[in-house]
Design an enzyme around this catalytic site. Structure first.
Site, short mmCIF file in Angstrom:
data_model
loop_
_atom_site.label_atom_id
_atom_site.label_comp_id
_atom_site.label_asym_id
_atom_site.label_seq_id
_atom_site.Cartn_x
_atom_site.Cartn_y
_atom_site.Cartn_z
N MET A 12 0.82 -1.21 0.00
CA MET A 12 0.00 0.00 0.00
C MET A 12 0.85 1.26 0.00
SD MET A 12 -3.07 -0.93 2.69
CE MET A 12 -2.26 -2.00 3.87
N GLN A 45 10.69 3.36 46.03
CA GLN A 45 9.30 3.74 45.78
C GLN A 45 9.09 4.22 44.34
OE1 GLN A 45 7.31 7.34 47.59
NE2 GLN A 45 6.24 5.76 48.78
N GLU A 102 3.56 4.23 -0.20
CA GLU A 102 4.54 4.77 -1.14
C GLU A 102 5.40 5.82 -0.44
OE1 GLU A 102 1.78 4.12 -5.13
OE2 GLU A 102 2.50 6.13 -4.64
N GLU A 114 -7.14 -5.82 10.75
CA GLU A 114 -5.69 -5.69 10.86
C GLU A 114 -5.31 -4.87 12.08
OE1 GLU A 114 -1.85 -3.90 8.36
OE2 GLU A 114 -3.80 -4.12 7.36
N GLY A 150 3.16 7.93 2.29
CA GLY A 150 3.00 7.33 3.61
C GLY A 150 1.65 6.67 3.78
N SER A 151 0.92 7.07 4.82
CA SER A 151 -0.38 6.48 5.13
C SER A 151 -1.52 7.06 4.29
CB SER A 151 -0.69 6.67 6.62
OG SER A 151 0.25 6.00 7.43
#
Length: 388
Positions: free
Chosen positions: A131, A286, A133, A249, A137-138
Protein backbone atom coordinates in the site's frame (compact mmCIF):
# COMPACT_ATOMS: atom_id res chain seq x y z
CA UNK A 1 3.48 -13.00 30.81
CA UNK A 2 2.21 -10.12 32.98
CA UNK A 3 2.07 -10.77 36.69
CA UNK A 4 -1.31 -9.38 37.76
CA UNK A 5 -4.03 -12.06 37.89
CA UNK A 6 -5.93 -12.14 34.61
CA UNK A 7 -9.50 -13.17 33.96
CA UNK A 8 -10.76 -13.08 30.40
CA UNK A 9 -14.26 -12.64 29.04
CA UNK A 10 -13.16 -14.23 25.79
CA UNK A 11 -14.75 -17.66 25.32
CA UNK A 12 -11.58 -19.74 25.33
CA UNK A 13 -12.24 -23.49 25.46
CA UNK A 14 -10.15 -26.51 26.37
CA UNK A 15 -9.37 -26.85 22.67
CA UNK A 16 -7.94 -23.35 22.55
CA UNK A 17 -5.76 -24.08 25.58
CA UNK A 18 -4.65 -27.38 24.06
CA UNK A 19 -3.64 -25.49 20.95
CA UNK A 20 -1.79 -22.93 23.09
CA UNK A 21 0.32 -25.70 24.63
CA UNK A 22 1.03 -27.43 21.32
CA UNK A 23 1.86 -24.21 19.49
CA UNK A 24 4.10 -23.03 22.31
CA UNK A 25 6.02 -26.31 22.19
CA UNK A 26 6.39 -25.93 18.43
CA UNK A 27 7.83 -22.43 18.85
CA UNK A 28 10.24 -23.54 21.58
CA UNK A 29 11.54 -26.36 19.41
CA UNK A 30 11.46 -24.95 15.89
CA UNK A 31 11.70 -21.15 16.16
CA UNK A 32 13.21 -19.91 19.44
CA UNK A 33 16.61 -21.64 18.93
CA UNK A 34 16.98 -19.94 15.54
CA UNK A 35 15.65 -16.47 16.34
CA UNK A 36 19.00 -14.72 16.81
CA UNK A 37 20.10 -16.27 13.52
CA UNK A 38 17.00 -14.76 11.91
CA UNK A 39 17.98 -11.42 13.44
CA UNK A 40 21.49 -11.67 11.98
CA UNK A 41 20.16 -12.67 8.55
CA UNK A 42 17.48 -9.92 8.60
CA UNK A 43 14.98 -12.58 7.49
CA UNK A 44 13.21 -15.65 8.86
CA UNK A 45 13.55 -17.40 5.48
CA UNK A 46 11.00 -19.23 3.37
CA UNK A 47 11.61 -22.44 5.31
CA UNK A 48 10.01 -20.86 8.38
CA UNK A 49 6.74 -20.28 6.52
CA UNK A 50 6.94 -23.88 5.35
CA UNK A 51 7.39 -25.14 8.92
CA UNK A 52 4.31 -23.27 10.08
CA UNK A 53 2.32 -24.65 7.17
CA UNK A 54 3.47 -28.24 7.67
CA UNK A 55 2.32 -28.13 11.29
CA UNK A 56 -1.11 -26.76 10.35
CA UNK A 57 -0.47 -23.17 11.49
CA UNK A 58 -1.09 -21.46 8.15
CA UNK A 59 -4.52 -19.92 7.39
CA UNK A 60 -6.15 -21.72 10.31
CA UNK A 61 -9.36 -19.73 9.70
CA UNK A 62 -9.65 -20.89 6.09
CA UNK A 63 -12.20 -23.36 4.66
CA UNK A 64 -10.93 -26.93 4.67
CA UNK A 65 -11.43 -27.20 0.92
CA UNK A 66 -8.65 -24.62 0.48
CA UNK A 67 -6.33 -26.23 3.02
CA UNK A 68 -7.47 -24.49 6.19
CA UNK A 69 -8.96 -25.78 9.43
CA UNK A 70 -11.96 -23.45 9.87
CA UNK A 71 -10.77 -22.31 13.30
CA UNK A 72 -12.16 -19.18 14.95
CA UNK A 73 -10.47 -15.85 15.67
CA UNK A 74 -9.45 -16.94 19.16
CA UNK A 75 -6.90 -19.35 17.71
CA UNK A 76 -5.22 -16.43 15.95
CA UNK A 77 -5.15 -14.52 19.23
CA UNK A 78 -3.52 -17.45 21.01
CA UNK A 79 -1.06 -17.75 18.11
CA UNK A 80 -0.02 -14.13 18.55
CA UNK A 81 0.18 -14.33 22.34
CA UNK A 82 2.54 -17.28 22.23
CA UNK A 83 4.84 -15.47 19.80
CA UNK A 84 4.75 -12.35 21.99
CA UNK A 85 5.52 -14.11 25.26
CA UNK A 86 8.76 -15.35 23.67
CA UNK A 87 9.74 -12.00 22.15
CA UNK A 88 9.49 -13.37 18.59
CA UNK A 89 8.53 -9.95 17.25
CA UNK A 90 9.96 -10.42 13.76
CA UNK A 91 8.21 -13.71 12.99
CA UNK A 92 5.31 -12.28 10.97
CA UNK A 93 4.08 -15.51 9.38
CA UNK A 94 0.57 -14.59 10.45
CA UNK A 95 0.72 -11.49 8.27
CA UNK A 96 0.67 -13.66 5.15
CA UNK A 97 -1.92 -16.16 6.31
CA UNK A 98 -4.22 -14.07 8.52
CA UNK A 99 -3.97 -10.52 7.16
CA UNK A 100 -3.28 -10.76 3.43
CA UNK A 101 -4.80 -14.09 2.36
CA UNK A 102 -8.34 -12.98 3.40
CA UNK A 103 -8.27 -10.42 0.59
CA UNK A 104 -8.31 -13.26 -1.92
CA UNK A 105 -10.85 -15.24 0.09
CA UNK A 106 -13.33 -12.34 0.27
CA UNK A 107 -12.75 -10.63 -3.09
CA UNK A 108 -11.07 -13.14 -5.38
CA UNK A 109 -12.53 -15.33 -8.08
CA UNK A 110 -12.87 -19.05 -7.47
CA UNK A 111 -9.93 -19.62 -9.79
CA UNK A 112 -7.78 -17.22 -7.75
CA UNK A 113 -8.81 -18.90 -4.51
CA UNK A 114 -7.98 -22.37 -5.79
CA UNK A 115 -4.68 -21.24 -7.25
CA UNK A 116 -3.26 -19.37 -4.27
CA UNK A 117 -4.98 -20.09 -0.95
CA UNK A 118 -3.87 -23.74 -0.53
CA UNK A 119 -0.27 -22.67 -1.14
CA UNK A 120 -0.50 -19.92 1.49
CA UNK A 121 -1.98 -22.39 3.98
CA UNK A 122 0.80 -24.91 3.34
CA UNK A 123 3.53 -22.29 3.62
CA UNK A 124 4.61 -22.72 0.00
CA UNK A 125 3.52 -19.17 -0.80
CA UNK A 126 4.17 -16.05 1.26
CA UNK A 127 1.82 -13.16 0.53
CA UNK A 128 2.36 -9.46 1.17
CA UNK A 129 0.25 -6.38 0.70
CA UNK A 130 1.72 -3.25 -0.88
CA UNK A 131 0.00 0.00 0.00
CA UNK A 132 2.54 2.55 1.21
CA UNK A 133 4.54 4.77 -1.14
CA UNK A 134 7.59 6.84 -0.26
CA UNK A 135 5.96 10.20 -0.97
CA UNK A 136 2.53 9.47 0.49
CA UNK A 137 3.00 7.33 3.61
CA UNK A 138 -0.38 6.48 5.13
CA UNK A 139 -2.23 8.63 2.57
CA UNK A 140 -3.53 5.72 0.50
CA UNK A 141 -6.00 7.80 -1.49
CA UNK A 142 -3.21 9.61 -3.34
CA UNK A 143 -0.96 6.73 -4.38
CA UNK A 144 0.83 7.19 -7.71
CA UNK A 145 1.72 3.63 -8.82
CA UNK A 146 -0.18 3.17 -12.07
CA UNK A 147 -1.75 0.24 -13.87
CA UNK A 148 -2.75 1.07 -17.43
CA UNK A 149 -5.13 -1.37 -19.13
CA UNK A 150 -3.94 -2.52 -22.54
CA UNK A 151 -6.10 -5.28 -24.02
CA UNK A 152 -5.90 -8.36 -21.80
CA UNK A 153 -3.28 -7.01 -19.40
CA UNK A 154 -2.19 -4.07 -17.26
CA UNK A 155 1.15 -2.25 -17.54
CA UNK A 156 2.30 -1.41 -14.01
CA UNK A 157 4.84 1.30 -13.11
CA UNK A 158 5.82 2.84 -9.81
CA UNK A 159 6.89 1.48 -6.46
CA UNK A 160 5.98 0.61 -2.88
CA UNK A 161 7.94 0.76 0.35
CA UNK A 162 7.94 -0.63 3.94
CA UNK A 163 6.67 -4.01 2.81
CA UNK A 164 6.77 -6.55 5.63
CA UNK A 165 8.12 -9.99 4.57
CA UNK A 166 9.06 -8.33 1.30
CA UNK A 167 12.15 -10.38 0.42
CA UNK A 168 10.56 -13.80 1.00
CA UNK A 169 7.23 -12.96 -0.63
CA UNK A 170 6.03 -14.97 -3.62
CA UNK A 171 2.83 -13.02 -4.28
CA UNK A 172 1.99 -9.37 -3.70
CA UNK A 173 -1.35 -7.63 -3.55
CA UNK A 174 -0.52 -4.19 -4.95
CA UNK A 175 -2.67 -1.08 -4.70
CA UNK A 176 -2.51 0.71 -8.06
CA UNK A 177 -4.17 3.67 -9.71
CA UNK A 178 -6.33 2.46 -12.58
CA UNK A 179 -8.39 5.62 -13.09
CA UNK A 180 -6.29 8.80 -12.92
CA UNK A 181 -9.36 10.89 -13.79
CA UNK A 182 -11.61 9.60 -11.01
CA UNK A 183 -13.94 12.16 -9.44
CA UNK A 184 -12.16 11.59 -6.12
CA UNK A 185 -8.65 10.07 -5.91
CA UNK A 186 -9.67 7.10 -3.75
CA UNK A 187 -12.24 6.04 -6.34
CA UNK A 188 -9.58 5.27 -8.92
CA UNK A 189 -7.65 2.60 -7.01
CA UNK A 190 -7.61 -1.14 -7.75
CA UNK A 191 -5.82 -4.19 -6.33
CA UNK A 192 -3.70 -6.48 -8.49
CA UNK A 193 -2.24 -9.89 -7.67
CA UNK A 194 1.39 -9.76 -8.81
CA UNK A 195 3.83 -12.69 -8.50
CA UNK A 196 7.26 -11.46 -7.41
CA UNK A 197 8.96 -13.24 -10.33
CA UNK A 198 7.16 -11.02 -12.84
CA UNK A 199 9.61 -9.39 -15.33
CA UNK A 200 10.21 -5.75 -14.44
CA UNK A 201 9.86 -6.40 -10.71
CA UNK A 202 12.71 -5.35 -8.36
CA UNK A 203 13.03 -5.48 -4.58
CA UNK A 204 15.54 -4.25 -2.03
CA UNK A 205 15.97 -4.95 1.68
CA UNK A 206 15.67 -1.92 3.97
CA UNK A 207 18.13 -1.55 6.85
CA UNK A 208 15.92 -0.92 9.92
CA UNK A 209 16.69 -0.12 13.55
CA UNK A 210 14.42 -2.89 14.84
CA UNK A 211 12.36 -5.91 13.78
CA UNK A 212 15.59 -7.10 12.23
CA UNK A 213 14.39 -10.64 11.48
CA UNK A 214 11.44 -9.29 9.48
CA UNK A 215 12.61 -8.37 5.99
CA UNK A 216 10.99 -5.01 5.33
CA UNK A 217 11.53 -4.12 1.68
CA UNK A 218 11.10 -1.64 -1.13
CA UNK A 219 9.51 -2.75 -4.41
CA UNK A 220 10.04 -1.13 -7.81
CA UNK A 221 7.77 -1.83 -10.79
CA UNK A 222 9.11 -1.09 -14.27
CA UNK A 223 6.71 -1.73 -17.16
CA UNK A 224 5.45 -4.97 -15.61
CA UNK A 225 2.91 -6.87 -17.66
CA UNK A 226 0.18 -8.22 -15.36
CA UNK A 227 -2.70 -10.26 -16.82
CA UNK A 228 -6.12 -8.65 -16.44
CA UNK A 229 -7.29 -11.85 -14.75
CA UNK A 230 -5.05 -10.87 -11.82
CA UNK A 231 -7.37 -8.03 -10.90
CA UNK A 232 -8.65 -8.67 -7.38
CA UNK A 233 -12.34 -7.89 -7.08
CA UNK A 234 -13.78 -5.03 -9.11
CA UNK A 235 -11.73 -2.36 -10.84
CA UNK A 236 -11.54 0.93 -8.91
CA UNK A 237 -12.90 -0.64 -5.72
CA UNK A 238 -9.49 -1.27 -4.19
CA UNK A 239 -9.56 1.54 -1.64
CA UNK A 240 -12.81 0.24 -0.19
CA UNK A 241 -11.36 -3.27 0.13
CA UNK A 242 -8.35 -1.87 1.97
CA UNK A 243 -10.54 0.05 4.41
CA UNK A 244 -12.72 -3.02 4.96
CA UNK A 245 -9.77 -5.15 6.04
CA UNK A 246 -7.94 -2.51 8.05
CA UNK A 247 -10.45 -2.93 10.89
CA UNK A 248 -9.33 -6.50 11.57
CA UNK A 249 -5.69 -5.69 10.86
CA UNK A 250 -5.72 -2.95 13.49
CA UNK A 251 -7.53 -5.13 16.00
CA UNK A 252 -4.97 -7.90 15.60
CA UNK A 253 -2.22 -5.29 15.60
CA UNK A 254 -3.54 -4.11 18.96
CA UNK A 255 -3.25 -7.65 20.29
CA UNK A 256 0.29 -7.76 19.00
CA UNK A 257 1.42 -4.50 20.58
CA UNK A 258 -0.38 -5.39 23.81
CA UNK A 259 1.55 -8.66 23.92
CA UNK A 260 4.81 -6.83 23.24
CA UNK A 261 4.03 -4.42 26.09
CA UNK A 262 3.29 -7.28 28.47
CA UNK A 263 6.54 -9.05 27.58
CA UNK A 264 8.52 -5.83 28.07
CA UNK A 265 6.83 -5.40 31.44
CA UNK A 266 7.83 -8.90 32.49
CA UNK A 267 11.44 -8.19 31.55
CA UNK A 268 11.40 -4.92 33.50
CA UNK A 269 9.71 -6.43 36.54
CA UNK A 270 12.10 -9.36 36.64
CA UNK A 271 15.12 -7.06 36.50
CA UNK A 272 13.75 -4.72 39.17
CA UNK A 273 13.65 -7.71 41.52
CA UNK A 274 17.27 -8.66 40.73
CA UNK A 275 19.32 -5.53 40.06
CA UNK A 276 20.72 -3.45 42.89
CA UNK A 277 21.35 0.27 43.06
CA UNK A 278 23.20 1.78 46.03
CA UNK A 279 22.98 -1.56 47.79
CA UNK A 280 19.22 -1.98 47.43
CA UNK A 281 17.10 -3.82 44.88
CA UNK A 282 15.58 -1.39 42.37
CA UNK A 283 12.18 -2.81 43.19
CA UNK A 284 12.53 -1.63 46.78
CA UNK A 285 12.68 2.03 45.69
CA UNK A 286 9.30 3.74 45.78
CA UNK A 287 9.95 5.40 42.42
CA UNK A 288 10.25 2.10 40.56
CA UNK A 289 7.44 0.54 42.58
CA UNK A 290 5.12 3.30 41.40
CA UNK A 291 6.39 3.27 37.82
CA UNK A 292 5.87 -0.49 37.54
CA UNK A 293 2.50 -0.25 39.28
CA UNK A 294 1.36 2.44 36.81
CA UNK A 295 2.49 0.26 33.93
CA UNK A 296 0.55 -2.69 35.36
CA UNK A 297 -2.58 -0.53 35.67
CA UNK A 298 -2.25 0.66 32.08
CA UNK A 299 -1.73 -2.90 30.83
CA UNK A 300 -4.77 -4.15 32.72
CA UNK A 301 -6.93 -1.41 31.23
CA UNK A 302 -5.53 -1.99 27.73
CA UNK A 303 -6.16 -5.73 27.85
CA UNK A 304 -9.72 -5.21 29.07
CA UNK A 305 -10.39 -2.79 26.21
CA UNK A 306 -8.86 -4.98 23.51
CA UNK A 307 -10.79 -8.00 24.77
CA UNK A 308 -13.98 -5.91 24.75
CA UNK A 309 -13.37 -4.88 21.14
CA UNK A 310 -12.68 -8.48 20.19
CA UNK A 311 -16.04 -9.53 21.57
CA UNK A 312 -17.74 -6.75 19.61
CA UNK A 313 -15.89 -7.70 16.42
CA UNK A 314 -16.84 -11.36 16.82
CA UNK A 315 -20.45 -10.24 17.26
CA UNK A 316 -20.30 -8.44 13.90
CA UNK A 317 -20.20 -4.87 15.22
CA UNK A 318 -18.46 -2.05 13.39
CA UNK A 319 -15.53 -0.95 15.56
CA UNK A 320 -13.52 1.04 13.02
CA UNK A 321 -13.02 4.04 15.33
CA UNK A 322 -12.45 1.91 18.42
CA UNK A 323 -9.68 -0.16 16.80
CA UNK A 324 -7.86 3.08 16.04
CA UNK A 325 -8.12 3.96 19.74
CA UNK A 326 -6.76 0.52 20.65
CA UNK A 327 -4.01 0.60 18.03
CA UNK A 328 -2.86 4.03 19.21
CA UNK A 329 -3.01 3.20 22.92
CA UNK A 330 -1.28 -0.18 22.78
CA UNK A 331 1.43 0.94 20.36
CA UNK A 332 2.31 3.94 22.51
CA UNK A 333 2.14 1.86 25.70
CA UNK A 334 4.40 -0.88 24.37
CA UNK A 335 7.10 1.64 23.48
CA UNK A 336 6.75 3.48 26.80
CA UNK A 337 7.10 0.30 28.85
CA UNK A 338 10.01 -0.93 26.75
CA UNK A 339 11.76 2.39 27.30
CA UNK A 340 11.22 2.02 31.05
CA UNK A 341 12.57 -1.51 30.85
CA UNK A 342 15.80 -0.33 29.23
CA UNK A 343 16.20 2.21 32.05
CA UNK A 344 15.71 -0.48 34.69
CA UNK A 345 18.20 -2.80 33.01
CA UNK A 346 20.76 0.00 32.75
CA UNK A 347 23.82 -0.56 30.56
CA UNK A 348 22.79 -4.11 29.75
CA UNK A 349 19.53 -2.73 28.39
CA UNK A 350 21.17 -1.34 25.26
CA UNK A 351 22.90 -4.58 24.26
CA UNK A 352 21.37 -6.12 21.14
CA UNK A 353 21.46 -9.65 22.57
CA UNK A 354 19.28 -8.52 25.46
CA UNK A 355 15.56 -9.05 24.89
CA UNK A 356 14.62 -5.68 26.41
CA UNK A 357 16.83 -3.89 23.87
CA UNK A 358 15.04 -5.69 21.05
CA UNK A 359 11.67 -4.82 22.59
CA UNK A 360 12.68 -1.16 22.65
CA UNK A 361 13.60 -0.90 18.96
CA UNK A 362 10.89 -3.33 17.82
CA UNK A 363 8.03 -1.53 19.58
CA UNK A 364 9.12 1.74 18.00
CA UNK A 365 8.12 0.34 14.61
CA UNK A 366 4.54 -0.28 15.68
CA UNK A 367 3.90 3.41 16.24
CA UNK A 368 4.13 3.58 12.43
CA UNK A 369 2.76 0.25 11.16
CA UNK A 370 -0.88 -0.20 10.01
CA UNK A 371 -1.26 3.58 10.19
CA UNK A 372 0.87 5.88 12.35
CA UNK A 373 -0.23 6.98 15.81
CA UNK A 374 -1.10 10.35 14.28
CA UNK A 375 -3.31 8.67 11.68
CA UNK A 376 -5.15 6.82 14.45
CA UNK A 377 -5.68 10.07 16.37
CA UNK A 378 -6.91 11.71 13.17
CA UNK A 379 -9.55 9.00 12.81
CA UNK A 380 -10.68 9.57 16.39
CA UNK A 381 -10.74 13.34 15.82
CA UNK A 382 -12.90 12.89 12.73
CA UNK A 383 -15.31 10.72 14.74
CA UNK A 384 -15.57 13.63 17.19
CA UNK A 385 -16.61 15.93 14.36
CA UNK A 386 -13.34 17.85 14.28
CA UNK A 387 -11.39 19.09 11.29
CA UNK A 388 -14.34 19.41 8.93
Amino acid sequence: MYSLPKKSLLPFTEEHEKFRKEFGEFLDKEIVPHYMEFESNCCVGKETFKKFGEHGYGCMWLDKKYGGQERDLLYSIVYGEELNRRGLNGVLTRLSSDTVAPYIYHHGTEAQKEKYLPKVASGDCCMVICMTEKEHGSDLANIETTAVKEGDHYVVNGGKIYISNGMVADLAIVAVRTDPNAEKPHKGISLLLIPTDTPGFERHLLNKIGLRSQDTSEYIFNNMIVPAENLLGEENRGFYYLMEHLQKERLMGSWNTLGMAEYAFELALERAKERKGAGKLLGSYQHWQYELAKAAVALDQARSYVEHLTMLYMAGENISTQVSIAKYATAELSFKISDMGVQIWGGDGILRDNAIARQFVDTRHYRLMAGTSEVQLGIVAKALGLGK
